[in-house]
Design a protein around this motif. Structure first.
Motif, mmCIF file in Angstrom:
data_model
loop_
_atom_site.group_PDB
_atom_site.id
_atom_site.type_symbol
_atom_site.label_atom_id
_atom_site.label_comp_id
_atom_site.label_asym_id
_atom_site.label_seq_id
_atom_site.Cartn_x
_atom_site.Cartn_y
_atom_site.Cartn_z
ATOM 1 N N ASN A 1 -1.938 -3.698 5.442
ATOM 2 C CA ASN A 1 -2.506 -5.037 5.592
ATOM 3 C C ASN A 1 -1.534 -5.958 6.319
ATOM 4 O O ASN A 1 -1.929 -6.742 7.199
ATOM 5 N N PRO B 1 -1.460 0.351 0.870
ATOM 6 C CA PRO B 1 -2.384 -0.588 1.508
ATOM 7 C C PRO B 1 -1.754 -1.930 1.837
ATOM 8 O O PRO B 1 -2.276 -2.655 2.695
ATOM 9 N N TYR B 2 -0.641 -2.264 1.183
ATOM 10 C CA TYR B 2 -0.010 -3.564 1.422
ATOM 11 C C TYR B 2 0.656 -3.605 2.794
ATOM 12 O O TYR B 2 0.523 -4.581 3.537
ATOM 13 N N THR C 1 -5.646 -4.568 7.568
ATOM 14 C CA THR C 1 -6.694 -3.648 7.086
ATOM 15 C C THR C 1 -6.827 -3.675 5.565
ATOM 16 O O THR C 1 -5.946 -4.169 4.850
ATOM 17 N N GLN C 2 -7.959 -3.159 5.083
ATOM 18 C CA GLN C 2 -8.170 -2.905 3.654
ATOM 19 C C GLN C 2 -8.475 -1.406 3.559
ATOM 20 O O GLN C 2 -9.619 -0.997 3.663
ATOM 21 N N TYR C 3 -7.440 -0.592 3.420
ATOM 22 C CA TYR C 3 -7.640 0.853 3.360
ATOM 23 C C TYR C 3 -7.262 1.342 1.962
ATOM 24 O O TYR C 3 -6.188 1.019 1.465
ATOM 25 N N HIS C 4 -8.138 2.121 1.326
ATOM 26 C CA HIS C 4 -7.982 2.401 -0.102
ATOM 27 C C HIS C 4 -7.529 3.819 -0.436
ATOM 28 O O HIS C 4 -7.404 4.158 -1.610
#
Ligand SMILES: [Zn+2]
Length: 280
Positions: free
Chosen positions: A151, A147-148, A156-159
């Protein structure tokens, strides 16, 4: 920038292999094959699409990762189950074996151990070789989708990146908080992923994996292993990998234990022989 007069001559210098690997200990493949023949399944699990699973493999047993339901790549982490500081060392494995690994090659562990954690004993995609783009399967050049980087590149904030999937799975396995598990997650073996570097720009590329339902990659556990496998949100990695856009499928992990006595004569890998003094 103007080139020096001898630019062509400098470029024409022949490469030298950094680590000639003909002095690496040779894995006893015939012994492994014979032990595998009489082995019995002792456990199995599935990595659900866009999730990860964990599994334990006793030393001297085998584990198989299979494609089920549809083409899917997997991000694999391995640790010495009894000492999580000893874990898969992707960079050194790449230096020793090359960018992609297959039958007879090994997943090496971090310093100061540097010994085989697992040896590949079967690979139904070994026929693929290196394609016209320079691509091949099961790479140790990618890191893991995370996710880093998502971003950094697109805010984005993808988990459900492999990094987060592996973090959650390991935390659940150990019964610790995500923040405690996260530092144990490391660069992966990209199981079934087809990757390379472009010839013109040297960029890391991926393409649709040639994996099909029924294909598998199988390993011999050289030490007691804890494994974690993420079914990458990229699916077959034909387009993108840090989103819910791609079709994703589960991956199947099975563990097989040989009959007692089947490994007679086998010697477990010792920790690295360097004396650790660093010249002091
Ligand atoms: Zn991934």
């Amino acid at each position: 920038m103007t080139e020096p007069k001898d630019a062509a001559a400098r470029r024409a210098v022949e490469p030298v292999i950094c680590y000639p690997n003909d002095t690496l200990p040779t894995p006893p493949m015939a012994l492994y094959r014979a032990a595998r023949d009489g082995a019995k399944k002792i456990s199995e699990t599935y990595a659900a699409p866009r999730e990860a699973c964990t599994f334990e493999v006793p030393q001297g047993s085998f584990f198989r990762i299979s494609s089920v339901e549809g083409p899917q790549v997997g991000d694999l982490n391995l640790w010495n189950k009894n000492d999580l500081s000893e874990r898969f060392y992707s960079g050194k494995t790449r230096a020793l074996h090359g960018t992609h690994i297959t039958i007879g090659e090994r997943m090496w562990s971090s310093f100061p151990h540097l010994r085989p954690l697992a040896t590949i004993v079967a690979d139904t995609l070994s026929w693929y070789g290196i394609d016209a783009f320079g691509g091949s399967v099961h790479d140790v050049i990618g890191t893991r989708c995370d996710p880093y980087t998502g971003n950094l590149l697109s805010g984005t904030q993808y988990h459900h990146c492999c990094h987060s999937n592996l973090t959650r799975a390991l935390a659940d396995h150990l019964g610790v908080r995500d923040a405690e598990a996260e530092p144990h997650v490391h660069d992966v073996l990209n199981v079934f992923m087809c990757t390379g570097f472009t010839r013109d720009t040297g960029q890391y590329f991926m393409k649709a994996s040639p994996v099909r339902v029924g294909d598998y990659l199988e390993f011999f556990a050289e030490v007691d292993l804890l494994g974690a496998l993420s079914a990458c949100p990229g699916g077959d990695c034909s387009s993108e990998h840090t989103s819910d856009a791609a079709a994703c499928y589960p991956l199947h992990v099975e563990v097989f234990e040989p009959a007692s006595g089947a490994l007679e004569g086998w010697v477990a890998p010792a920790k690295n022989g360097y004396d650790g003094s660093h010249g002091r």
